[in-house]
Design a protein around this motif. Sequence first.
Motif, PDB file in Angstrom:
ATOM      1  N   VAL A  85       0.825  -1.195   0.000  1.00  0.00           N
ATOM      2  CA  VAL A  85       0.000   0.000   0.000  1.00  0.00           C
ATOM      3  C   VAL A  85       0.868   1.257   0.000  1.00  0.00           C
ATOM      4  N   ALA A  86       0.529   2.227  -0.868  1.00  0.00           N
ATOM      5  CA  ALA A  86       1.214   3.516  -0.861  1.00  0.00           C
ATOM      6  C   ALA A  86       0.633   4.357   0.264  1.00  0.00           C
ATOM      7  N   VAL A  87       1.496   5.045   0.998  1.00  0.00           N
ATOM      8  CA  VAL A  87       1.056   5.865   2.124  1.00  0.00           C
ATOM      9  C   VAL A  87       1.819   7.178   2.123  1.00  0.00           C
ATOM     10  N   THR A  88       1.313   8.132   2.883  1.00  0.00           N
ATOM     11  CA  THR A  88       2.043   9.361   3.167  1.00  0.00           C
ATOM     12  C   THR A  88       2.324   9.357   4.653  1.00  0.00           C
ATOM     13  N   VAL A  89       3.586   9.511   5.023  1.00  0.00           N
ATOM     14  CA  VAL A  89       3.970   9.551   6.434  1.00  0.00           C
ATOM     15  C   VAL A  89       3.529  10.914   6.965  1.00  0.00           C
ATOM     16  N   PRO A  90       2.564  10.947   7.901  1.00  0.00           N
ATOM     17  CA  PRO A  90       1.954  12.211   8.315  1.00  0.00           C
ATOM     18  C   PRO A  90       2.918  13.270   8.818  1.00  0.00           C
ATOM     19  N   ALA A  91       3.868  12.919   9.651  1.00  0.00           N
ATOM     20  CA  ALA A  91       4.747  13.918  10.262  1.00  0.00           C
ATOM     21  C   ALA A  91       5.557  14.685   9.228  1.00  0.00           C
ATOM     22  N   SER A  92       5.979  14.017   8.174  1.00  0.00           N
ATOM     23  CA  SER A  92       6.872  14.665   7.216  1.00  0.00           C
ATOM     24  C   SER A  92       6.241  14.874   5.848  1.00  0.00           C
ATOM     25  N   GLY A  93       5.098  14.248   5.590  1.00  0.00           N
ATOM     26  CA  GLY A  93       4.490  14.335   4.279  1.00  0.00           C
ATOM     27  C   GLY A  93       5.203  13.489   3.243  1.00  0.00           C
ATOM     28  N   VAL A  94       6.169  12.697   3.668  1.00  0.00           N
ATOM     29  CA  VAL A  94       6.948  11.852   2.767  1.00  0.00           C
ATOM     30  C   VAL A  94       6.074  10.710   2.270  1.00  0.00           C
ATOM     31  N   ARG A  95       6.171  10.442   0.977  1.00  0.00           N
ATOM     32  CA  ARG A  95       5.408   9.341   0.413  1.00  0.00           C
ATOM     33  C   ARG A  95       6.257   8.082   0.392  1.00  0.00           C
ATOM     34  N   GLY A  96       5.621   6.965   0.542  1.00  0.00           N
ATOM     35  CA  GLY A  96       6.313   5.692   0.515  1.00  0.00           C
ATOM     36  C   GLY A  96       5.296   4.583   0.382  1.00  0.00           C
ATOM     37  N   ARG A  97       5.764   3.353   0.491  1.00  0.00           N
ATOM     38  CA  ARG A  97       4.823   2.228   0.437  1.00  0.00           C
ATOM     39  C   ARG A  97       5.105   1.285   1.594  1.00  0.00           C
ATOM     40  N   VAL A  98       4.030   0.797   2.172  1.00  0.00           N
ATOM     41  CA  VAL A  98       4.153  -0.156   3.265  1.00  0.00           C
ATOM     42  C   VAL A  98       4.642  -1.467   2.674  1.00  0.00           C
ATOM     43  N   VAL A  99       5.772  -1.963   3.176  1.00  0.00           N
ATOM     44  CA  VAL A  99       6.331  -3.212   2.664  1.00  0.00           C
ATOM     45  C   VAL A  99       6.236  -4.344   3.675  1.00  0.00           C
ATOM     46  N   ALA A 100       5.913  -4.009   4.923  1.00  0.00           N
ATOM     47  CA  ALA A 100       5.715  -5.035   5.953  1.00  0.00           C
ATOM     48  C   ALA A 100       4.963  -4.410   7.115  1.00  0.00           C
ATOM     49  N   SER A 101       4.084  -5.212   7.711  1.00  0.00           N
ATOM     50  CA  SER A 101       3.323  -4.689   8.835  1.00  0.00           C
ATOM     51  C   SER A 101       2.713  -5.830   9.637  1.00  0.00           C
ATOM     52  N   ILE A 102       2.839  -5.727  10.944  1.00  0.00           N
ATOM     53  CA  ILE A 102       2.106  -6.593  11.865  1.00  0.00           C
ATOM     54  C   ILE A 102       1.463  -5.647  12.878  1.00  0.00           C
ATOM     55  N   PRO A 103       0.126  -5.487  12.815  1.00  0.00           N
ATOM     56  CA  PRO A 103      -0.545  -4.575  13.742  1.00  0.00           C
ATOM     57  C   PRO A 103      -0.176  -4.887  15.191  1.00  0.00           C
TER      58      PRO A 103
END
Length: 140
Positions: A2-20
Motif C-alpha cells: 500500500v502507498a502511504v504518506t507519512v503524516p509527520a513529514s508528508g513523505v510518500r512511501g509504500r508499506v512493505v511489511a506490517s504486523i498490527p
Amino acid sequence: MVAVTVPASGVRGRVVASIPGQYEVVRDDQRGVIRISCTGLRLGEEVDRYLAVLEPIVADMRACHGRVRVLADLRNAPIRTQEAADKMRAGNLRLYRTGDRIALIVESSLLKMQLRRTLVEYQNIFVSPNAAETWVTADV
C-alpha cells in the motif's frame, strides 16, 4: 503493498511489511529511507520474526541505493526483555554496515538508556524526529 504518506513529514512511501500492534515498515525510495514505526517487539521471538522480515527489505534497499538509511520511530515501543535487546543488537550487526545510518527516535529515558548499551557505530538516538530525519538523510 500500500502507498502511504507519512503524516509527520508528508513523505510518500509504500508499506512493505506490517504486523498490527508490533511494527510497520514503509519504504521511501524518494529519499532512500526505510521508515519503521515500532509499537511492539518486546520478546525475543518477536524480534526474530521481525528481523527475518526486515532482512530482504534491507538487502533490496542496499542493492537499489548502495547504502541503507533507517528512521525507526520507537516512541511507542515497549521496554524490551534483555533477550530481545541482545537479539536486536545481533540482528543490527548482521544487517547493517559501516556507511549505513540508523536513526532511533525515542521518548522514554529507560528505553534510551537500554538502547545506548546496544548501539553500534552507525546508529544514533534522537528525541526530535526532525533531527533524526536530518541526520539519517545527510550525505556522508
